[in-house]
Design a protein around this motif. Sequence first.
Motif, short mmCIF file in Angstrom:
data_model
loop_
_atom_site.label_atom_id
_atom_site.label_comp_id
_atom_site.label_asym_id
_atom_site.label_seq_id
_atom_site.Cartn_x
_atom_site.Cartn_y
_atom_site.Cartn_z
N GLU A 48 52.87 55.73 -1.41
CA GLU A 48 52.94 56.06 0.01
C GLU A 48 52.01 55.15 0.81
O GLU A 48 51.00 54.68 0.29
CB GLU A 48 52.57 57.53 0.27
CG GLU A 48 51.16 57.91 -0.12
CD GLU A 48 50.90 58.09 -1.60
OE1 GLU A 48 51.83 58.39 -2.36
OE2 GLU A 48 49.76 57.91 -2.02
N ASN A 49 52.40 54.91 2.06
CA ASN A 49 51.58 54.16 3.01
C ASN A 49 51.27 55.12 4.15
O ASN A 49 52.18 55.50 4.90
CB ASN A 49 52.32 52.93 3.54
CG ASN A 49 52.64 51.96 2.44
OD1 ASN A 49 51.83 51.72 1.56
ND2 ASN A 49 53.84 51.41 2.47
N LEU A 50 50.01 55.52 4.27
CA LEU A 50 49.64 56.56 5.23
C LEU A 50 48.80 55.97 6.34
O LEU A 50 47.70 55.47 6.10
CB LEU A 50 48.87 57.67 4.50
CG LEU A 50 49.60 58.27 3.29
CD1 LEU A 50 48.69 59.23 2.55
CD2 LEU A 50 50.90 58.94 3.71
N TYR A 51 49.31 56.03 7.55
CA TYR A 51 48.63 55.52 8.73
C TYR A 51 48.17 56.69 9.58
O TYR A 51 48.99 57.45 10.08
CB TYR A 51 49.56 54.61 9.54
CG TYR A 51 49.84 53.30 8.85
CD1 TYR A 51 49.06 52.19 9.12
CD2 TYR A 51 50.87 53.19 7.93
CE1 TYR A 51 49.30 50.98 8.49
CE2 TYR A 51 51.12 51.98 7.29
CZ TYR A 51 50.34 50.90 7.57
OH TYR A 51 50.58 49.70 6.94
N GLY A 52 46.87 56.85 9.71
CA GLY A 52 46.30 57.92 10.52
C GLY A 52 45.99 59.15 9.70
O GLY A 52 46.62 59.43 8.67
#
Length: 128
Positions: A48-52
């Motif tokens: 996963e790529n989690l922004y914020g």
Amino acid sequence: MVIDDFAVKAEVEAAFRAYETALTTNDVPTLEALFRDDPLTIRYGIGENLYGMDAIRAFRRARSPVGLERTLEQTQITTYGRDAATAMTLFTRASAPGKIGRQSQTWMRFPEGWRVVAAHVSLIIDAE
């Protein structure tokens, strides 16, 4: 700039240990508290790529608590001045035989304490 000031490094090492304990026991409130509650905080995970922080929070709350135990190797924490640090470690898990995990974190000191502002976790085939 002082690199690896003894007192500063001890603070970051304590925060890192708290993170590791929270991670392996699935203590979600502590995990959330150790990441900067900010839309600029980033966590790249294995899948996963989690922004914020909202995305990180949603991931943590939905994650299975099974198989989180791991063994750390070659952990290196380096501090830069009084307010910045990196924490790098390798890890192995019984649930991922033949693979080695890599984790990097950027820690910054805020009025509320040390917080992760960026993290990256990945798995690769263990060549040894």
